[in-house]
Design an enzyme around this catalytic site. Sequence first.
Site, mmCIF file in Angstrom:
data_model
loop_
_atom_site.group_PDB
_atom_site.id
_atom_site.type_symbol
_atom_site.label_atom_id
_atom_site.label_comp_id
_atom_site.label_asym_id
_atom_site.label_seq_id
_atom_site.Cartn_x
_atom_site.Cartn_y
_atom_site.Cartn_z
ATOM 1 N N LYS A 1 -3.840 -11.505 -7.504
ATOM 2 C CA LYS A 1 -2.500 -10.944 -7.750
ATOM 3 C C LYS A 1 -1.746 -10.750 -6.444
ATOM 4 C CE LYS A 1 -2.907 -6.495 -6.333
ATOM 5 N NZ LYS A 1 -1.943 -5.674 -5.551
ATOM 6 N N SER B 1 -1.458 0.093 -9.259
ATOM 7 C CA SER B 1 -1.410 1.417 -8.627
ATOM 8 C C SER B 1 -0.730 1.336 -7.277
ATOM 9 C CB SER B 1 -2.844 1.955 -8.457
ATOM 10 O OG SER B 1 -3.692 0.956 -7.915
#
Length: 338
Positions: A197, A144
């Site tokens: 990540k 996102s």
Amino acid sequence: MTQFAHAKAFDKVGIIGAGAWGTALAQVAARAGREVLIQCREPEVAESINARHVNALYLPDRELLPEVKATADLADLAGCDLILAVPPAQHMRGSLKAFAPYVTDGLPIVLCAKGVERGSDCLMNEVLAATLPQARAAVLSGPSFAAEVARGLPTAVTLACKDADLGARISTTLATQTFRPYLIDDMIGAEAGGALKNVLAIACGISEGKGLGRSAHAALITRGFAEMTRLAVALGAEAETLGGLCGMGDLVLSCSSPQSRNMSVGLALGGGKTLAEALEGKISVAEGVESAPAVKHLGEKLGVDLPICNMVATILSGEASVDEAIGELMSRPLKTER
């Protein structure tokens, strides 16, 4: 397949932290028809949102819905029945402590920052448990970009919550035609995926900045995913969680676009800039820069092999140059893939 059609939404959503992501989530909640109050560290940001319906500092290109109201005072969030906590990971503990006087027993708090706390090696749900044990926790993670979410572009995320009924209510509160939460109960997996990540996106940025090619990029994502899964499982997560939006999904997004703050830092490092030069002028936080040493320490403590994350940490600390770290990574002893 479980449906949440009958889950009752929360009416008043409070948001701690008015950076780009917090502001985007305020826009999401307002689109879903909720009353929204966002707390801003800078009074001028609150004034900008209330007077001009724009966060001029962190998300200047997006007009906000008039339902998004802002305050510089955490006390004003006391009447909210759902809180989204969106400060940077390294400031989460301080923000939650400051909010403690206004927390009622059972208040749901959704953790929306992605990182590992330096010094304690804690995930954000552990920080919440230590600071506000009376709250009920959930984690929002997944691929996102704030600017895209604020625009209303289609986005799917992971909402992790141990309490299925609470998770259903939070999902119903935030869901719109363009923002779709998928509910799981593995908060550790959701958090580990989001934290790693960020570090791995720096590695991919370094590779791109050095011009190492698409083969190297693909290898970093794939082997990075293996590191992410190993550490998450060692922390108590389910391996399957990392194959979802909060793991592989977020990894692919953050490692594939310079729109990622972490990848942009890596691009600068790979292009020959120092860390100070890579961070110069950046207003928003690149979480991977602060999380990398904590991830490295956490892996060492748990006995988990994290060669790519460790490479990033040594580059950021100045212990090795980019070329030295890449050389060391590529000269590791040969092994089976699993």
